[in-house]
Design a protein around this motif. Structure first.
Motif, PDB file in Angstrom:
ATOM      1  N   GLY A  91       0.824  -1.205   0.000  1.00  0.00           N
ATOM      2  CA  GLY A  91       0.000   0.000   0.000  1.00  0.00           C
ATOM      3  C   GLY A  91       0.857   1.254   0.000  1.00  0.00           C
ATOM      4  O   GLY A  91       0.605   2.201  -0.754  1.00  0.00           O
ATOM      5  N   THR A  92       1.884   1.267   0.822  1.00  0.00           N
ATOM      6  CA  THR A  92       2.771   2.430   0.868  1.00  0.00           C
ATOM      7  C   THR A  92       3.516   2.594  -0.455  1.00  0.00           C
ATOM      8  O   THR A  92       3.694   3.708  -0.956  1.00  0.00           O
ATOM      9  CB  THR A  92       3.775   2.290   2.023  1.00  0.00           C
ATOM     10  OG1 THR A  92       3.068   1.911   3.188  1.00  0.00           O
ATOM     11  CG2 THR A  92       4.502   3.585   2.273  1.00  0.00           C
ATOM     12  N   GLN A 135      -5.168  -6.488  -0.876  1.00  0.00           N
ATOM     13  CA  GLN A 135      -5.568  -5.248  -0.206  1.00  0.00           C
ATOM     14  C   GLN A 135      -4.504  -4.172  -0.376  1.00  0.00           C
ATOM     15  O   GLN A 135      -4.805  -3.004  -0.579  1.00  0.00           O
ATOM     16  CB  GLN A 135      -5.842  -5.492   1.283  1.00  0.00           C
ATOM     17  CG  GLN A 135      -7.016  -6.413   1.558  1.00  0.00           C
ATOM     18  CD  GLN A 135      -8.356  -5.767   1.257  1.00  0.00           C
ATOM     19  OE1 GLN A 135      -8.425  -4.610   0.871  1.00  0.00           O
ATOM     20  NE2 GLN A 135      -9.422  -6.528   1.423  1.00  0.00           N
ATOM     21  N   GLY A 136      -3.238  -4.571  -0.292  1.00  0.00           N
ATOM     22  CA  GLY A 136      -2.162  -3.593  -0.465  1.00  0.00           C
ATOM     23  C   GLY A 136      -2.200  -2.950  -1.842  1.00  0.00           C
ATOM     24  O   GLY A 136      -2.072  -1.738  -1.980  1.00  0.00           O
ATOM     25  N   MET A 137      -2.412  -3.760  -2.865  1.00  0.00           N
ATOM     26  CA  MET A 137      -2.396  -3.231  -4.226  1.00  0.00           C
ATOM     27  C   MET A 137      -3.630  -2.387  -4.533  1.00  0.00           C
ATOM     28  O   MET A 137      -3.657  -1.687  -5.544  1.00  0.00           O
ATOM     29  CB  MET A 137      -2.314  -4.375  -5.251  1.00  0.00           C
ATOM     30  CG  MET A 137      -1.020  -5.163  -5.183  1.00  0.00           C
ATOM     31  SD  MET A 137       0.440  -4.184  -5.559  1.00  0.00           S
ATOM     32  CE  MET A 137       0.512  -4.347  -7.319  1.00  0.00           C
ATOM     33  N   GLN A 138      -4.650  -2.456  -3.666  1.00  0.00           N
ATOM     34  CA  GLN A 138      -5.859  -1.659  -3.916  1.00  0.00           C
ATOM     35  C   GLN A 138      -5.735  -0.231  -3.393  1.00  0.00           C
ATOM     36  O   GLN A 138      -6.582   0.605  -3.670  1.00  0.00           O
ATOM     37  CB  GLN A 138      -7.085  -2.306  -3.245  1.00  0.00           C
ATOM     38  CG  GLN A 138      -7.427  -3.681  -3.754  1.00  0.00           C
ATOM     39  CD  GLN A 138      -7.644  -3.677  -5.245  1.00  0.00           C
ATOM     40  OE1 GLN A 138      -8.452  -2.933  -5.771  1.00  0.00           O
ATOM     41  NE2 GLN A 138      -6.875  -4.490  -5.952  1.00  0.00           N
ATOM     42  N   VAL A 139      -4.693   0.060  -2.623  1.00  0.00           N
ATOM     43  CA  VAL A 139      -4.557   1.402  -2.034  1.00  0.00           C
ATOM     44  C   VAL A 139      -4.399   2.430  -3.141  1.00  0.00           C
ATOM     45  O   VAL A 139      -3.631   2.225  -4.084  1.00  0.00           O
ATOM     46  CB  VAL A 139      -3.343   1.459  -1.080  1.00  0.00           C
ATOM     47  CG1 VAL A 139      -3.058   2.888  -0.670  1.00  0.00           C
ATOM     48  CG2 VAL A 139      -3.594   0.608   0.140  1.00  0.00           C
ATOM     49  N   LYS A 140      -5.150   3.519  -3.045  1.00  0.00           N
ATOM     50  CA  LYS A 140      -5.048   4.540  -4.073  1.00  0.00           C
ATOM     51  C   LYS A 140      -4.854   5.939  -3.519  1.00  0.00           C
ATOM     52  O   LYS A 140      -4.083   6.715  -4.058  1.00  0.00           O
ATOM     53  CB  LYS A 140      -6.321   4.532  -4.933  1.00  0.00           C
ATOM     54  CG  LYS A 140      -6.346   3.390  -5.911  1.00  0.00           C
ATOM     55  CD  LYS A 140      -7.547   3.447  -6.807  1.00  0.00           C
ATOM     56  CE  LYS A 140      -7.659   2.175  -7.622  1.00  0.00           C
ATOM     57  NZ  LYS A 140      -8.022   0.999  -6.796  1.00  0.00           N
ATOM     58  N   THR A 155      -6.836   1.170   6.750  1.00  0.00           N
ATOM     59  CA  THR A 155      -8.078   0.398   6.607  1.00  0.00           C
ATOM     60  C   THR A 155      -7.840  -0.848   5.763  1.00  0.00           C
ATOM     61  O   THR A 155      -8.383  -1.906   6.050  1.00  0.00           O
ATOM     62  CB  THR A 155      -9.189   1.244   5.972  1.00  0.00           C
ATOM     63  OG1 THR A 155      -8.705   1.777   4.742  1.00  0.00           O
ATOM     64  CG2 THR A 155      -9.612   2.370   6.875  1.00  0.00           C
ATOM     65  N   ARG A 156      -7.000  -0.727   4.741  1.00  0.00           N
ATOM     66  CA  ARG A 156      -6.718  -1.885   3.887  1.00  0.00           C
ATOM     67  C   ARG A 156      -5.961  -2.961   4.656  1.00  0.00           C
ATOM     68  O   ARG A 156      -6.173  -4.152   4.453  1.00  0.00           O
ATOM     69  CB  ARG A 156      -5.906  -1.453   2.660  1.00  0.00           C
ATOM     70  CG  ARG A 156      -6.701  -0.636   1.662  1.00  0.00           C
ATOM     71  CD  ARG A 156      -7.631  -1.526   0.888  1.00  0.00           C
ATOM     72  NE  ARG A 156      -8.411  -0.754  -0.074  1.00  0.00           N
ATOM     73  CZ  ARG A 156      -9.366  -1.278  -0.832  1.00  0.00           C
ATOM     74  NH1 ARG A 156      -9.652  -2.564  -0.741  1.00  0.00           N
ATOM     75  NH2 ARG A 156     -10.035  -0.527  -1.675  1.00  0.00           N
TER      76      ARG A 156
END
Lengths: 275, 370
Positions: free
Chosen positions: B229-230, B327-332, B340-341
């Protein structure tokens, strides 16, 4: 501020002079063995826009961070609005935080708050007695004053373009009607039209609000267009402060290269044509 | 330090005159504004002659009152003139765009609808993610030289080796608890010796792998989500793409594969530690010698119990790693979404693991591995 308060830290405070809201004396900053500033002196006059220039790594941002108390210098005294920053022992001692506004390079908006909420943060922090209605009105006109459309107030920083983020950051910096405004490369990353518009915005706000502006920039157009004086950082010190013609008269090799290089000439000729 | 602002009303023929006193600044207006809003009499003039310091907040309130009541602002000083002019200009450009507030039931239904659609879209995009991963894995099978062995080994260390301490301790303690609680109940039938069966079968079939999966979801699944995500936020993932490195190959596959390999191993290790815990308790308080306990385990635990654990291991590993990476790759958008992810990754992983564990329980009893 009463005289008694001022007397409390006379050992480190320079004689307060309302004509110079920022006074830096003998500043020394070093990281590890690398000296950034050494015996640096600087005075900023009330009501001026002071441009700060210097090559990469000469510590322009470090100087700004020292003045606003984010960086504790190794030695030297810094007085802002008659209060000593260097003598303050922790964040709470620096009560003048409400009298300056800072625009960081990337805007540094709180990403989980809307633009309007970002503007409200300092107001809520320093003036909890302001009612919600007035708070919303203040946020609205601050957003408008920085040239953003009304709809921007309800948006989140991630939904804004780079230029709009800078304006939103400026709106937050101006939230408390500060006397001092610190800008770190406000036009970096903006297109020439956006940068020129931002220059005019700063100039207009400075005139309207009577601000003293400390502006770090690499943008020669900005320097020619809006800065009253320019401070040049080199060799760990401020080697010269003055208007651009005054600086050019000094015949310093770095200053000459900076202002008389191809980019400098272009900005200068644009200035002549423009006005 | 600051004086407070005040006002007085002087009645007049065409309307009252509002006389403001003291500094009108951000520090004083908070107290004054509610009082000014409470004025109901019509105003003809707003007198600023006695106003000291003024800033944009004070000027704004004057502008607003003048606009709302139709009053004239008189005797402003130089600063006030400048600020009022600037604010009037801003105000005139301000098209009132009040946000539309819907009734609560409308919002509640809208929220519910958003959630339902979000779940459907989420299920589809998980499927899409699995598909992408299979395609990437297929590509790697054809070009094995592209596979990132270093990343795999590094992730195996993070997921597996670094977890040995905590998984071992947890399993050892749980083994003790099962043996102790089991012995108390079985003693009532004089069947204390069956504690060995209880500990052996339970840890190898169920608890070893389940507890390990939950621990790995908390340790590594969350780490995957936060890391990826980061990286999405700082545009590292985009940078990889432009360089020609597929994030699926470089980031996701090593993590998934590492977890698929390490989870069964950790599960077996966990079961062994659980049995040791049980044996220690047996020695200490049940009077079953340590070696006897271990020998009994060999006699009473059928081989297929070990297989049950080993079959579930890779599946749980896949679930945990997929949830984290997906979930990590969905962070935008922002830092909060990373949080939250990450939570969603752990919840999704643990929930799915437990549901699948129940499915496996039914499945294995059907095939006679009960």
């Amino acid at each position: 501020m009463t005289d008694a308060d001022a007397d409390a830290d006379t050992t480190t405070t320079l004689a307060p002079d309302p004509a110079f809201p920022i006074r830096v004396r003998g500043l020394r900053n070093a990281f590890g063995g690398q000296v950034v500033h050494d015996r640096l002196d600087l005075d900023v006059r009330r009501g001026e826009i002071l441009g700060v220039v210097g090559g990469s790594g000469t510590g322009k941002s470090v100087l700004m961070r020292s003045i606003i108390g984010l960086q504790v210098p190794e030695a030297g005294t810094i007085d802002v609005l008659g209060q000593s920053i260097t003598a303050a022992r922790d964040d709470r001692d620096i009560a003048i935080r409400s009298r300056w506004g800072v625009l960081f390079q990337g805007g540094a908006l709180f990403s989980t708050l809307t633009v309007a909420q970002n503007v409200e943060v300092p107001l809520r922090e320093f003036h909890p007695d302001i009612g919600d209605d007035l708070l919303a009105e203040i946020a609205r006109y601050k957003v408008r004053m920085t040239g953003l459309p009304m709809s921007a107030g309800a948006r989140f920083p991630a939904q804004l373009s780079g230029g709009m983020r800078k304006r939103a950051g400026l709106a937050r910096a101006l939230a408390l009607d500060p006397e001092l405004l610190f800008l770190d490369e406000p036009t970096a990353g903006l297109d020439p039209i956006g940068a020129a518009a931002f220059d005019q915005l700063i100039l207009g706000l400075q005139a309207t609000l009577g601000l003293t502006v400390f502006l770090i920039t690499h943008d020669l157009d900005t320097l020619y267009e809006i800065c009253d004086r320019v401070a040049v950082l080199a060799d760990h010190r401020v080697i010269a402060v003055g208007t651009i013609p005054e600086l050019l008269a000094l015949d310093h090799p770095w200053i000459d290269e900076y202002f008389k290089g191809p980019r400098g000439r272009a900005a200068q000729s644009a200035r002549r044509k423009g006005g | 330090m600051t004086q407070s602002a005040d006002f007085s009303l002087i009645p007049g023929e065409t309307g009252d005159t509002l006389v403001l006193h003291g500094p009108l600044t951000v520090a004083t207006m908070g107290a004054l504004d509610p009082q000014l809003r409470a004025i109901t009499t019509p105003l003809a003039w707003i007198d600023l002659a006695d106003v000291g310091e003024i800033d944009t907040v004070g000027a704004w309130v004057c502008v607003r009152m003048a606009r709302d009541s139709g009053a004239q602002i008189i005797h402003p000083r130089e600063t006030a003139v400048r600020l009022i002019a600037a604010l009037q200009q801003t105000d005139s450009q301000t098209v009132a765009a009040e946000p539309i507030v819907l009734p609560w039931w409308h919002r509640a239904l809208g929220h519910l609808g958003d959630r339902v659609i979000g779940m459907a879209v989420g299920a589809l995009s998980v499927l899409g993610f699995v598909g992408q991963m299979i395609v990437a894995a297929g590509g790697l099978l054809r070009h094995p030289s592209r596979f990132r062995y270093r990343a795999l080994v590094h992730q195996m260390e993070l997921v597996g080796v670094d977890a040995l301490m905590i998984v071992g301790l947890m399993s050892f303690l749980v083994g003790i608890v099962i043996a102790q609680q089991g012995a108390v109940q079985l003693r009532q039938f004089g069947a204390e010796v069956y504690t060995v069966n209880l500990v052996g079968r339970l840890t190898l079939r169920e608890l070893g792998i389940l507890m390990t999966a939950i621990m790995v979801a908390g340790r590594s699944g969350s780490a995957f989500a936060a890391q990826l995500g980061t990286m999405k936020l700082t545009e590292e993932v985009d940078a990889m793409r432009t360089i020609g490195v597929a994030p699926m190959e470089a980031l996701v596959l090593p993590r998934v594969l590492a977890t698929v390999i390490m989870l069964p191993l950790l599960g077996v290790y966990s079961a062994i530690m659980g049995i040791i815990g049980g044996a220690v308790l047996g020695q200490a308080s049940l009077g079953i010698p340590f070696i006897t306990f271990l020998t009994r385990i060999r006699e009473v635990v059928p081989t297929h119990d070990i297989w049950v654990g080993l079959v579930k291991g890779p599946v749980f590993g896949l679930i945990v790693a997929l949830a984290g990476c997906y979930q990590g790759m969905q962070v935008k958008t922002d830092a909060e979404e990373v949080g939250t992810r990450t939570t969603a990754a752990v919840v999704m992983a643990i929930f799915t693991v437990i549901v699948l564990d129940a499915v496996f329980a039914v499945l294995f009893s059907e095939v006679g591995w009960g």
